[in-house]
Design a protein around this motif. Structure first.
Motif, PDB file in Angstrom:
ATOM      1  N   ASP A  21       2.013  15.279   2.257  1.00 41.36           N
ATOM      2  CA  ASP A  21       1.288  14.061   1.871  1.00 41.36           C
ATOM      3  C   ASP A  21       1.996  12.764   2.231  1.00 41.36           C
ATOM      4  O   ASP A  21       1.772  11.725   1.618  1.00 41.36           O
ATOM      5  N   ARG A  69       0.805  -1.231   0.000  1.00 38.23           N
ATOM      6  CA  ARG A  69       0.000   0.000   0.000  1.00 38.23           C
ATOM      7  C   ARG A  69       0.831   1.272   0.000  1.00 38.23           C
ATOM      8  O   ARG A  69       0.341   2.342  -0.345  1.00 38.23           O
ATOM      9  N   TYR A  97      -4.485   8.660   6.390  1.00 40.15           N
ATOM     10  CA  TYR A  97      -5.125   8.811   7.702  1.00 40.15           C
ATOM     11  C   TYR A  97      -5.474   7.459   8.305  1.00 40.15           C
ATOM     12  O   TYR A  97      -5.425   7.281   9.528  1.00 40.15           O
ATOM     13  N   GLN A  98      -5.805   6.510   7.427  1.00 42.31           N
ATOM     14  CA  GLN A  98      -6.058   5.147   7.904  1.00 42.31           C
ATOM     15  C   GLN A  98      -4.807   4.571   8.555  1.00 42.31           C
ATOM     16  O   GLN A  98      -4.861   3.944   9.599  1.00 42.31           O
ATOM     17  N   PRO A 131       1.216   6.898   0.368  1.00 44.13           N
ATOM     18  CA  PRO A 131       0.273   5.940  -0.212  1.00 44.13           C
ATOM     19  C   PRO A 131       0.527   5.758  -1.709  1.00 44.13           C
ATOM     20  O   PRO A 131       0.811   6.728  -2.409  1.00 44.13           O
ATOM     21  N   SER A 137      -1.789   4.659  -3.710  1.00 49.55           N
ATOM     22  CA  SER A 137      -3.006   5.170  -4.354  1.00 49.55           C
ATOM     23  C   SER A 137      -3.015   6.686  -4.213  1.00 49.55           C
ATOM     24  O   SER A 137      -2.186   7.252  -3.515  1.00 49.55           O
ATOM     25  N   THR A 138      -3.973   7.333  -4.849  1.00 49.57           N
ATOM     26  CA  THR A 138      -4.045   8.788  -4.720  1.00 49.57           C
ATOM     27  C   THR A 138      -5.054   9.189  -3.639  1.00 49.57           C
ATOM     28  O   THR A 138      -5.308  10.357  -3.425  1.00 49.57           O
ATOM     29  N   LYS A 139      -5.608   8.178  -2.949  1.00 55.35           N
ATOM     30  CA  LYS A 139      -6.618   8.478  -1.936  1.00 55.35           C
ATOM     31  C   LYS A 139      -5.955   9.002  -0.662  1.00 55.35           C
ATOM     32  O   LYS A 139      -5.098   8.337  -0.091  1.00 55.35           O
ATOM     33  N   SER A 140      -6.369  10.171  -0.241  1.00 55.49           N
ATOM     34  CA  SER A 140      -5.734  10.731   0.953  1.00 55.49           C
ATOM     35  C   SER A 140      -6.182   9.980   2.213  1.00 55.49           C
ATOM     36  O   SER A 140      -5.511  10.016   3.223  1.00 55.49           O
ATOM     37  N   GLU A 141      -7.350   9.266   2.143  1.00 55.93           N
ATOM     38  CA  GLU A 141      -7.787   8.505   3.323  1.00 55.93           C
ATOM     39  C   GLU A 141      -6.738   7.475   3.722  1.00 55.93           C
ATOM     40  O   GLU A 141      -6.599   7.152   4.904  1.00 55.93           O
ATOM     41  N   ASP A 142      -6.027   6.949   2.733  1.00 55.12           N
ATOM     42  CA  ASP A 142      -5.067   5.881   3.028  1.00 55.12           C
ATOM     43  C   ASP A 142      -4.047   6.315   4.070  1.00 55.12           C
ATOM     44  O   ASP A 142      -3.667   5.539   4.943  1.00 55.12           O
TER      45      ASP A 142
END
Ligand SMILES: *Cc1c(COP(=O)(O)O)cnc(C)c1O
Length: 463
Positions: A441, A381, A421-422, A412, A414-419
């Motif tokens: 980031d 990830r 914070y997860q 991350p 992926s480009t998802k910023s949630e990753d």
């Protein structure tokens, strides 16, 4: 719905099962029954809201297992150890300085036994609580005596209340600081019952500004070290030496809130310069206060040093009784200070100095180990790299000074910023949570503030 309610187990029955008897033996009747009631109440609520039985109520066995888990959790202390990878070595929210081995030992001894706290062993009569520390600090700083209270905020309050209640205290506008957590110089002045007299401007204060403000109600001239910010550019401030000279002429004492208060010259360790307590003593400042758990590297405490007669007055003030330290803190503080009698060993014996002076080769080695451990768990990830980082001393010491450091960064894929914070959340739920910082980031795990690399690697294995 009533069929669902009927499926809930009865406490009496549960307690008579073998598992129930075990719980009683381990946790006692009161805690076990209380927890069963709480969990049954939750189950009833769920039936009411969602017309379904919670998973843990499916069988008696699952209910009892759930109770056991909850009771175990209830035993755990909330103020739990964390791994500090923020890069801020003295992090107020994470408890500032880590104690030396010597301080820990002294504190444990004081917890387990009676100690000669206010008892003079030589003369067999009642001694003074701060005596041992007062003599040590006198040796280390050149001051005549010392007074120890709960923290530096308390030290400032005590000095003002003792010498300036109902009177005026003069301070430069450039030093009217807020340290955070509601420590604002004007508020402390108000609590001590003194009147704040501001002189100069935010960026420039001259000696004549102080001189002009002095009148028959003036009790003190106060200097405050601007710990957590810096005024740069067109600036002037008045040195302690000049202020002491003025104070002598007018018969008014000068006091300094030094904040961190170093006892050693940090430049000798390749670190940014921080004002030293002994310099202020030598400059003739009447009272100087500083923290025990900032650069000093010991327990939370506020230390005031100065002339014997002044310290005696502080010791006699009723607030001193309110603000005094306990035997554990005083023992830890004394042991910390004794380390300063052998300064060549300090970088080894004092965890704060050890972290601040750790060389980049060592930090890089640690970073490689951490990177490897993280790669085994998170390589799918995240892009995991080693980067140069800027660490800080923290707690208001040299806010703009960056200390070179090494960090493991996770970005991350992926480009998802949630990753991101997860991941932060995931690291926080480990048995010893890992705390880093987010920047550009990425999650930065800075090795400079890590207390125990082996323990950190063990924790990463849980991922
Ligand atoms: C940190 C600081 C304080 C407060 O000290 P505590 O030990 O946290 O109570 C007060 N004044 C200055 C200048 C400081 O840097």
């Amino acid at each position: 719905m009533s069929a669902l309610y009927r499926q809930l187990p009865a406490i009496d029955r549960l307690l008579k099962t073998e598992f129930g008897t075990q719980l009683l033996a381990t946790f006692g009747h009161i805690a076990t029954v209380n927890m069963m009631r709480i969990q049954l109440e939750k189950a009833r609520e769920q039936i009411k809201q969602h017309q379904q039985l919670p998973d843990y109520c499916q069988t008696e066995q699952s209910f009892l297992q759930h109770i056991q888990q909850q009771l175990q959790q209830q035993r755990q202390v909330n103020i739990q150890p964390v791994h500090n990878l923020t890069g801020t070595v003295l992090h107020t929210n994470l408890g500032r300085a880590i104690w030396s081995e010597a301080a820990q030992q002294a504190a444990v001894n004081a917890m387990r036994q009676n100690v000669a706290l206010e008892f003079d062993l030589q003369q067999g009569k009642r001694g003074h609580r701060d005596q041992a520390i007062s003599e040590l600090i006198a040796r280390l700083t050149g001051a005549e005596a010392a007074c120890v209270v709960n923290n530096n905020a308390a030290a400032v309050l005590l000095m003002l209340a003792t010498f300036a209640q109902g009177k005026e205290v003069i301070i430069s506008r450039g030093e009217l600081i807020e340290i955070g957590g509601a420590f604002r110089i004007p508020d402390i002045m108000a609590q001590a019952g003194c009147k704040l007299v501001e002189v100069g401007t935010t960026n420039r204060t001259h000696l004549r500004d102080y001189a002009q403000a002095i009148n028959e109600n003036t009790a003190l001239l106060l200097k405050v070290h601007s710990s957590n910010y810096q005024i740069v550019g067109f600036t002037t401030s008045v040195s302690e030496e000049e202020l002491v000279q003025l104070g002598k002429e007018k018969g008014i004492p000068v006091i300094t809130d030094l904040g961190s208060g170093a006892l050693i010259d940090f430049r000798e360790y390749g670190l940014p310069y921080e004002p030293q307590v002994q310099q202020k003593v030598a400059a003739g400042v009447d009272l100087i206060s500083f923290s025990g758990d900032k650069l000093l590297g010991g327990p939370q405490a506020g230390i005031i040093v100065g002339k014997q007669e002044w310290i005696d007055q502080l010791q006699r003030h009723p607030l001193k009784r309110v603000l005094r330290c306990d035997k554990v803190i005083l023992s830890g503080l004394e042991a910390t200070l004794r380390l300063y009698l052998e300064p060549e060993n300090l970088a080894q014996s004092l965890p704060t100095l050890n972290a601040l002076t750790a060389d980049l080769t060592q930090l890089t080695e640690n970073a490689q180990q951490l990177q490897q451990a993280l790669q085994q768990k998170l390589a799918e990830r995240f892009e995991i790299a080693i980067n140069n980082s800027d660490a800080q001393i923290g707690s208001g010491s040299q806010p703009t000074a960056k200390i070179p450091s090494i960090a493991v960064t996770l970005q991350p894929k992926s480009t998802k910023s949630e990753d991101l914070y997860q991941l932060v959340t995931q690291l926080k739920t480990l048995s010893q949570p890992i705390i880093g910082r987010i920047e550009a980031d990425k999650l930065w795990l800075d090795l400079r503030s890590v207390a125990d690399i082996e323990a950190l690697l063990t924790t990463v294995n849980e991922l």
